[in-house]
Design a protein around this motif. Structure first.
Motif, PDB file in Angstrom:
ATOM      1  N   VAL A 136       5.382   5.825 -11.933  1.00 16.22           N
ATOM      2  CA  VAL A 136       6.670   5.831 -11.223  1.00 16.22           C
ATOM      3  C   VAL A 136       7.727   6.546 -12.067  1.00 16.22           C
ATOM      4  O   VAL A 136       8.453   7.415 -11.566  1.00 16.22           O
ATOM      5  CB  VAL A 136       7.131   4.398 -10.871  1.00 16.22           C
ATOM      6  CG1 VAL A 136       8.592   4.376 -10.426  1.00 16.22           C
ATOM      7  CG2 VAL A 136       6.257   3.804  -9.787  1.00 16.22           C
ATOM      8  N   ALA A 137       7.814   6.204 -13.346  1.00 14.70           N
ATOM      9  CA  ALA A 137       8.817   6.816 -14.218  1.00 14.70           C
ATOM     10  C   ALA A 137       8.607   8.321 -14.328  1.00 14.70           C
ATOM     11  O   ALA A 137       9.562   9.109 -14.230  1.00 14.70           O
ATOM     12  CB  ALA A 137       8.786   6.163 -15.598  1.00 14.70           C
ATOM     13  N   ASP A 138       7.367   8.730 -14.513  1.00 14.31           N
ATOM     14  CA  ASP A 138       7.047  10.145 -14.661  1.00 14.31           C
ATOM     15  C   ASP A 138       7.335  10.914 -13.373  1.00 14.31           C
ATOM     16  O   ASP A 138       7.986  11.967 -13.383  1.00 14.31           O
ATOM     17  CB  ASP A 138       5.577  10.280 -15.060  1.00 14.31           C
ATOM     18  CG  ASP A 138       5.155  11.720 -15.264  1.00 14.31           C
ATOM     19  OD1 ASP A 138       5.780  12.411 -16.093  1.00 14.31           O
ATOM     20  OD2 ASP A 138       4.194  12.156 -14.590  1.00 14.31           O
ATOM     21  N   HIS A 139       6.860  10.390 -12.265  1.00 13.48           N
ATOM     22  CA  HIS A 139       7.054  11.047 -10.974  1.00 13.48           C
ATOM     23  C   HIS A 139       8.536  11.147 -10.629  1.00 13.48           C
ATOM     24  O   HIS A 139       9.022  12.211 -10.214  1.00 13.48           O
ATOM     25  CB  HIS A 139       6.294  10.278  -9.885  1.00 13.48           C
ATOM     26  CG  HIS A 139       6.329  10.952  -8.561  1.00 13.48           C
ATOM     27  ND1 HIS A 139       7.268  10.646  -7.606  1.00 13.48           N
ATOM     28  CD2 HIS A 139       5.554  11.933  -8.032  1.00 13.48           C
ATOM     29  CE1 HIS A 139       7.066  11.398  -6.541  1.00 13.48           C
ATOM     30  NE2 HIS A 139       6.031  12.188  -6.772  1.00 13.48           N
ATOM     31  N   ASN A 140       9.267  10.059 -10.825  1.00 15.72           N
ATOM     32  CA  ASN A 140      10.694  10.079 -10.531  1.00 15.72           C
ATOM     33  C   ASN A 140      11.428  11.084 -11.407  1.00 15.72           C
ATOM     34  O   ASN A 140      12.275  11.846 -10.917  1.00 15.72           O
ATOM     35  CB  ASN A 140      11.300   8.688 -10.677  1.00 15.72           C
ATOM     36  CG  ASN A 140      10.919   7.761  -9.541  1.00 15.72           C
ATOM     37  OD1 ASN A 140      10.269   8.159  -8.575  1.00 15.72           O
ATOM     38  ND2 ASN A 140      11.295   6.502  -9.661  1.00 15.72           N
ATOM     39  N   ALA A 141      11.114  11.108 -12.703  1.00 12.72           N
ATOM     40  CA  ALA A 141      11.797  12.041 -13.610  1.00 12.72           C
ATOM     41  C   ALA A 141      11.545  13.485 -13.180  1.00 12.72           C
ATOM     42  O   ALA A 141      12.465  14.318 -13.188  1.00 12.72           O
ATOM     43  CB  ALA A 141      11.340  11.813 -15.046  1.00 12.72           C
ATOM     44  N   TYR A 142      10.321  13.785 -12.822  1.00 13.62           N
ATOM     45  CA  TYR A 142       9.965  15.149 -12.404  1.00 13.62           C
ATOM     46  C   TYR A 142      10.783  15.576 -11.191  1.00 13.62           C
ATOM     47  O   TYR A 142      11.410  16.648 -11.184  1.00 13.62           O
ATOM     48  CB  TYR A 142       8.470  15.217 -12.093  1.00 13.62           C
ATOM     49  CG  TYR A 142       8.009  16.570 -11.621  1.00 13.62           C
ATOM     50  CD1 TYR A 142       7.706  17.568 -12.540  1.00 13.62           C
ATOM     51  CD2 TYR A 142       7.888  16.850 -10.268  1.00 13.62           C
ATOM     52  CE1 TYR A 142       7.283  18.821 -12.110  1.00 13.62           C
ATOM     53  CE2 TYR A 142       7.467  18.103  -9.835  1.00 13.62           C
ATOM     54  CZ  TYR A 142       7.167  19.087 -10.759  1.00 13.62           C
ATOM     55  OH  TYR A 142       6.761  20.320 -10.339  1.00 13.62           O
ATOM     56  N   HIS A 143      10.795  14.751 -10.152  1.00 10.52           N
ATOM     57  CA  HIS A 143      11.466  15.144  -8.916  1.00 10.52           C
ATOM     58  C   HIS A 143      12.981  15.004  -8.992  1.00 10.52           C
ATOM     59  O   HIS A 143      13.697  15.751  -8.321  1.00 10.52           O
ATOM     60  CB  HIS A 143      10.872  14.397  -7.723  1.00 10.52           C
ATOM     61  CG  HIS A 143       9.486  14.870  -7.402  1.00 10.52           C
ATOM     62  ND1 HIS A 143       9.221  16.152  -6.959  1.00 10.52           N
ATOM     63  CD2 HIS A 143       8.288  14.248  -7.497  1.00 10.52           C
ATOM     64  CE1 HIS A 143       7.917  16.288  -6.777  1.00 10.52           C
ATOM     65  NE2 HIS A 143       7.329  15.152  -7.098  1.00 10.52           N
ATOM     66  N   VAL A 144      13.489  14.098  -9.800  1.00  4.40           N
ATOM     67  CA  VAL A 144      14.936  14.054 -10.031  1.00  4.40           C
ATOM     68  C   VAL A 144      15.367  15.346 -10.730  1.00  4.40           C
ATOM     69  O   VAL A 144      16.405  15.923 -10.402  1.00  4.40           O
ATOM     70  CB  VAL A 144      15.340  12.792 -10.826  1.00  4.40           C
ATOM     71  CG1 VAL A 144      16.764  12.912 -11.373  1.00  4.40           C
ATOM     72  CG2 VAL A 144      15.227  11.553  -9.938  1.00  4.40           C
ATOM     73  N   GLY A 145      14.548  15.832 -11.662  1.00  3.03           N
ATOM     74  CA  GLY A 145      14.833  17.123 -12.291  1.00  3.03           C
ATOM     75  C   GLY A 145      14.857  18.256 -11.279  1.00  3.03           C
ATOM     76  O   GLY A 145      15.717  19.143 -11.339  1.00  3.03           O
ATOM     77  N   GLN A 146      13.912  18.226 -10.342  1.00  4.53           N
ATOM     78  CA  GLN A 146      13.920  19.235  -9.275  1.00  4.53           C
ATOM     79  C   GLN A 146      15.193  19.128  -8.435  1.00  4.53           C
ATOM     80  O   GLN A 146      15.763  20.145  -8.035  1.00  4.53           O
ATOM     81  CB  GLN A 146      12.712  19.060  -8.359  1.00  4.53           C
ATOM     82  CG  GLN A 146      11.426  19.577  -8.916  1.00  4.53           C
ATOM     83  CD  GLN A 146      10.335  19.486  -7.873  1.00  4.53           C
ATOM     84  OE1 GLN A 146      10.104  18.429  -7.275  1.00  4.53           O
ATOM     85  NE2 GLN A 146       9.652  20.601  -7.641  1.00  4.53           N
ATOM     86  N   LEU A 147      15.621  17.910  -8.166  1.00  8.09           N
ATOM     87  CA  LEU A 147      16.834  17.708  -7.376  1.00  8.09           C
ATOM     88  C   LEU A 147      18.046  18.305  -8.089  1.00  8.09           C
ATOM     89  O   LEU A 147      18.891  18.953  -7.462  1.00  8.09           O
ATOM     90  CB  LEU A 147      17.039  16.215  -7.102  1.00  8.09           C
ATOM     91  CG  LEU A 147      18.216  15.809  -6.236  1.00  8.09           C
ATOM     92  CD1 LEU A 147      18.247  16.553  -4.912  1.00  8.09           C
ATOM     93  CD2 LEU A 147      18.174  14.307  -5.997  1.00  8.09           C
ATOM     94  N   VAL A 148      18.121  18.138  -9.400  1.00  5.73           N
ATOM     95  CA  VAL A 148      19.212  18.742 -10.167  1.00  5.73           C
ATOM     96  C   VAL A 148      19.146  20.268 -10.065  1.00  5.73           C
ATOM     97  O   VAL A 148      20.161  20.929  -9.841  1.00  5.73           O
ATOM     98  CB  VAL A 148      19.179  18.281 -11.636  1.00  5.73           C
ATOM     99  CG1 VAL A 148      20.164  19.076 -12.494  1.00  5.73           C
ATOM    100  CG2 VAL A 148      19.492  16.787 -11.730  1.00  5.73           C
ATOM    101  N   LEU A 149      17.954  20.835 -10.202  1.00  5.62           N
ATOM    102  CA  LEU A 149      17.801  22.289 -10.089  1.00  5.62           C
ATOM    103  C   LEU A 149      18.227  22.784  -8.707  1.00  5.62           C
ATOM    104  O   LEU A 149      18.956  23.779  -8.589  1.00  5.62           O
ATOM    105  CB  LEU A 149      16.355  22.702 -10.371  1.00  5.62           C
ATOM    106  CG  LEU A 149      16.053  24.192 -10.201  1.00  5.62           C
ATOM    107  CD1 LEU A 149      16.901  25.041 -11.147  1.00  5.62           C
ATOM    108  CD2 LEU A 149      14.571  24.450 -10.395  1.00  5.62           C
TER     109      LEU A 149
END
Length: 158
Positions: A136-149
């Motif tokens: 959950v932590a890894d997946h969320n961090a990845y896609h939250v980063g995409q959201l920022v981009l």
């Protein structure tokens, strides 16, 4: 103090605080509604698609972690919304609320001292709550980063 108390605190921090990453709350804060359904040049997804994917995937991992009758979903169809734009502002708000609720529930599962972080999930094939929390932590961090981009590409960041 249980020997895994420090591990639980590290997991909760990883799930909630972002640590080396932007938090979910920061990533969604102040995003103009008119930008939520736009796929900018250079990005595969809109903010709505990323939000819904975050919500759906997190819910799925939570469901798997605690539901002995869990049924796997079809990848990728069941993990992404059908359209790039939310059907309404209310749909966006409901998705954000559901993401927060499911993250809180997952954190409560991790925090619960009766949860054996290392025990294999009975209906799984070797997964543990520890593994699912890290997922959950890894997946969320990845896609939250995409959201920022995506927000940067839309001119809607900072």
């Amino acid at each position: 103090m249980p020997e895994d108390a420090q591990l639980r605190q590290h997991l909760l921090s990883l799930l909630n605080d972002g640590n080396a990453h932007v938090t979910f709350e920061t990533a969604i804060e102040g995003l103009p509604p008119e930008k939520r359904g736009i796929r900018p040049d250079g990005a595969d997804h809109s903010p709505w698609e990323l939000l819904e994917h975050l919500r759906i995937a997190q819910w799925d991992i939570l469901d798997f972690s605690r539901n002995s009758n869990y049924k796997a979903h079809k990848w990728p169809d069941d993990y992404w919304p059908a359209t790039p734009a939310p059907p309404s502002d209310a749909a966006w708000d409901e998705s954000v609320k559901a993401f927060r609720k499911d993250l809180k529930t997952f954190c409560e599962l991790v925090e619960d001292k009766s949860t054996d972080l290392f025990a294999k999930i009975p209906h799984g094939d070797g997964q543990t709550i520890l593994r699912e929390a890290l997922l959950v932590a890894d997946h969320n961090a990845y896609h939250v980063g995409q959201l920022v981009l995506v927000r940067r590409l839309l001119g809607a960041w900072g």
